[in-house]
Design a protein around this motif. Structure first.
Motif, PDB file in Angstrom:
ATOM      1  N   SER A   1      11.315  23.262  -5.704  1.00  0.00           N
ATOM      2  CA  SER A   1      11.487  22.665  -4.386  1.00  0.00           C
ATOM      3  C   SER A   1      11.595  21.153  -4.575  1.00  0.00           C
ATOM      4  O   SER A   1      10.766  20.544  -5.246  1.00  0.00           O
ATOM      5  CB  SER A   1      10.283  23.011  -3.501  1.00  0.00           C
ATOM      6  N   VAL A   2      12.632  20.555  -3.980  1.00  0.00           N
ATOM      7  CA  VAL A   2      12.872  19.125  -4.141  1.00  0.00           C
ATOM      8  C   VAL A   2      12.844  18.471  -2.763  1.00  0.00           C
ATOM      9  O   VAL A   2      13.526  18.930  -1.849  1.00  0.00           O
ATOM     10  CB  VAL A   2      14.231  18.857  -4.826  1.00  0.00           C
ATOM     11  N   THR A   3      12.058  17.410  -2.624  1.00  0.00           N
ATOM     12  CA  THR A   3      11.995  16.712  -1.344  1.00  0.00           C
ATOM     13  C   THR A   3      13.283  15.919  -1.118  1.00  0.00           C
ATOM     14  O   THR A   3      14.033  15.630  -2.048  1.00  0.00           O
ATOM     15  CB  THR A   3      10.796  15.754  -1.291  1.00  0.00           C
ATOM     16  N   ALA A   4      13.500  15.562   0.122  1.00  0.00           N
ATOM     17  CA  ALA A   4      14.702  14.793   0.460  1.00  0.00           C
ATOM     18  C   ALA A   4      14.674  13.411  -0.190  1.00  0.00           C
ATOM     19  O   ALA A   4      15.712  12.895  -0.604  1.00  0.00           O
ATOM     20  CB  ALA A   4      14.824  14.665   1.974  1.00  0.00           C
TER      21      ALA A   4
ATOM     22  N   HIS B   1       7.505   3.680   0.997  1.00  0.00           N
ATOM     23  CA  HIS B   1       7.479   4.873   1.855  1.00  0.00           C
ATOM     24  C   HIS B   1       7.445   4.491   3.335  1.00  0.00           C
ATOM     25  O   HIS B   1       7.921   5.255   4.169  1.00  0.00           O
ATOM     26  CB  HIS B   1       6.264   5.746   1.516  1.00  0.00           C
ATOM     27  N   ARG B   2       6.896   3.364   3.654  1.00  0.00           N
ATOM     28  CA  ARG B   2       6.817   2.922   5.050  1.00  0.00           C
ATOM     29  C   ARG B   2       8.203   2.570   5.586  1.00  0.00           C
ATOM     30  O   ARG B   2       8.585   2.952   6.683  1.00  0.00           O
ATOM     31  CB  ARG B   2       5.885   1.715   5.168  1.00  0.00           C
ATOM     32  N   CYS B   3       8.995   1.857   4.779  1.00  0.00           N
ATOM     33  CA  CYS B   3      10.316   1.399   5.226  1.00  0.00           C
ATOM     34  C   CYS B   3      11.438   2.348   4.816  1.00  0.00           C
ATOM     35  O   CYS B   3      12.538   2.281   5.371  1.00  0.00           O
ATOM     36  CB  CYS B   3      10.607   0.008   4.664  1.00  0.00           C
ATOM     37  N   GLY B   4      11.193   3.208   3.821  1.00  0.00           N
ATOM     38  CA  GLY B   4      12.210   4.149   3.372  1.00  0.00           C
ATOM     39  C   GLY B   4      13.319   3.521   2.561  1.00  0.00           C
ATOM     40  O   GLY B   4      14.445   4.009   2.574  1.00  0.00           O
ATOM     41  N   GLY B   5      13.006   2.445   1.852  1.00  0.00           N
ATOM     42  CA  GLY B   5      14.020   1.752   1.062  1.00  0.00           C
ATOM     43  C   GLY B   5      13.541   1.437  -0.336  1.00  0.00           C
ATOM     44  O   GLY B   5      12.374   1.593  -0.671  1.00  0.00           O
TER      45      GLY B   5
ATOM     46  N   ASP C   1       0.796  -1.221   0.000  1.00  0.00           N
ATOM     47  CA  ASP C   1       0.000   0.000   0.000  1.00  0.00           C
ATOM     48  C   ASP C   1       0.835   1.280   0.000  1.00  0.00           C
ATOM     49  O   ASP C   1       0.378   2.318  -0.454  1.00  0.00           O
ATOM     50  CB  ASP C   1      -0.970   0.017   1.182  1.00  0.00           C
ATOM     51  N   GLN C   2       2.070   1.246   0.452  1.00  0.00           N
ATOM     52  CA  GLN C   2       2.937   2.420   0.465  1.00  0.00           C
ATOM     53  C   GLN C   2       4.096   2.290  -0.530  1.00  0.00           C
ATOM     54  O   GLN C   2       5.093   2.988  -0.416  1.00  0.00           O
ATOM     55  CB  GLN C   2       3.501   2.639   1.878  1.00  0.00           C
ATOM     56  N   VAL C   3       3.958   1.399  -1.504  1.00  0.00           N
ATOM     57  CA  VAL C   3       5.007   1.161  -2.498  1.00  0.00           C
ATOM     58  C   VAL C   3       4.702   1.989  -3.741  1.00  0.00           C
ATOM     59  O   VAL C   3       3.563   2.051  -4.194  1.00  0.00           O
ATOM     60  CB  VAL C   3       5.089  -0.343  -2.845  1.00  0.00           C
ATOM     61  N   GLN C   4       5.746   2.636  -4.272  1.00  0.00           N
ATOM     62  CA  GLN C   4       5.595   3.473  -5.447  1.00  0.00           C
ATOM     63  C   GLN C   4       6.818   3.297  -6.348  1.00  0.00           C
ATOM     64  O   GLN C   4       7.933   3.076  -5.870  1.00  0.00           O
ATOM     65  CB  GLN C   4       5.466   4.938  -5.014  1.00  0.00           C
ATOM     66  N   HIS C   5       6.600   3.401  -7.645  1.00  0.00           N
ATOM     67  CA  HIS C   5       7.653   3.268  -8.634  1.00  0.00           C
ATOM     68  C   HIS C   5       8.668   4.406  -8.430  1.00  0.00           C
ATOM     69  O   HIS C   5       8.290   5.554  -8.198  1.00  0.00           O
ATOM     70  CB  HIS C   5       7.016   3.321 -10.028  1.00  0.00           C
ATOM     71  N   VAL C   6       9.959   4.124  -8.509  1.00  0.00           N
ATOM     72  CA  VAL C   6      11.002   5.115  -8.234  1.00  0.00           C
ATOM     73  C   VAL C   6      10.879   6.352  -9.133  1.00  0.00           C
ATOM     74  O   VAL C   6      10.961   7.482  -8.630  1.00  0.00           O
ATOM     75  CB  VAL C   6      12.407   4.476  -8.324  1.00  0.00           C
TER      76      VAL C   6
ATOM     77  N   GLU D   1      14.951  -9.850  -2.708  1.00  0.00           N
ATOM     78  CA  GLU D   1      15.086 -10.495  -1.404  1.00  0.00           C
ATOM     79  C   GLU D   1      15.450  -9.527  -0.289  1.00  0.00           C
ATOM     80  O   GLU D   1      15.302  -9.835   0.875  1.00  0.00           O
ATOM     81  CB  GLU D   1      16.107 -11.631  -1.451  1.00  0.00           C
ATOM     82  N   ARG D   2      15.962  -8.314  -0.618  1.00  0.00           N
ATOM     83  CA  ARG D   2      16.320  -7.387   0.447  1.00  0.00           C
ATOM     84  C   ARG D   2      16.008  -5.954   0.033  1.00  0.00           C
ATOM     85  O   ARG D   2      15.939  -5.628  -1.143  1.00  0.00           O
ATOM     86  CB  ARG D   2      17.781  -7.527   0.827  1.00  0.00           C
ATOM     87  N   LEU D   3      15.865  -5.117   1.048  1.00  0.00           N
ATOM     88  CA  LEU D   3      15.576  -3.701   0.857  1.00  0.00           C
ATOM     89  C   LEU D   3      16.895  -2.928   0.835  1.00  0.00           C
ATOM     90  O   LEU D   3      17.770  -3.144   1.671  1.00  0.00           O
ATOM     91  CB  LEU D   3      14.688  -3.211   2.002  1.00  0.00           C
TER      92      LEU D   3
END
Length: 193
Positions: free
Chosen positions: A54-57, A160-164, A12-17, A173-175
């Protein structure tokens, strides 16, 4: 549909880079503060236009390309040093009119000593030209690697939840941290050096 995040297992919080990167850029335009300016007998008030990006982090962390480097300073330094070296090069020619006492050996030594500043400046100019050529070659290598880097960058998914970041294929297999993801993208483009 993408695979769930390998860390939290949710989508639910996953988005394409590329979507995260584009969504993190906001363009703004507006009026600046009013400023009093003296005009003849009184004061005039004026305001300026303000605009920018303006650019977000997160968008900055997922930027696939290193910031461009400016090379105008190197070219300006080369021109100034070449002109200064030319001025110092006139010194040995002024020594031909008045030969120093001591014969031909003293004259050659005097000309060599007077020529030393010009030689040093020309060596510094050569070093700056070499640095400029290296910078131009690095920029060309980066431009050649952009398609490969973009192809890998577009395969990433950001949670967005995990920040990875992760990949939705066998590499899921890993973030990855955004910094590690950028290193992988740079390595794919060949400009990680």
């Amino acid at each position: 549909m993408t695979d769930p995040c390998p860390s939290c297992g949710l989508v639910d919080q996953v988005q394409h880079v590329p979507a995260v990167y584009q969504g993190g850029h906001s363009f703004f335009r507006g009026q600046g503060p009013a400023v009093a300016v003296p005009t003849g007998d009184g004061l005039g008030y004026t305001s300026s236009q303000v605009s920018g990006v303006s650019v977000t982090a997160v968008a900055r962390a997922l930027d696939p390309f290193p910031p461009p480097r400016r090379s105008g300073g190197l070219l300006a330094a080369v021109i100034v040093l070449a002109m200064a070296g030319s001025c110092f090069l006139l010194l040995p020619f002024s020594a031909f009119d008045d030969p120093p006492p001591g014969g031909a050996g003293a004259r050659a030594l005097g000309i060599a000593v007077i020529s030393l500043p010009a030689v040093a400046i020309y060596v510094a100019t050569g070093v700056l030209i070499w640095l400029y050529v290296r910078r131009v070659r690095a920029h060309r290598r980066q431009r050649r690697g952009v398609p490969a880097a973009t192809q890998l960058w577009e395969q990433g998914w950001f949670c967005h939840r995990c920040g990875g970041v992760y990949f939705a294929d066998a590499r899921a297999e890993r973030l990855l941290t955004p910094a590690h993801f950028r290193q992988l993208v740079a390595r794919a483009g060949g400009y990680d050096r």
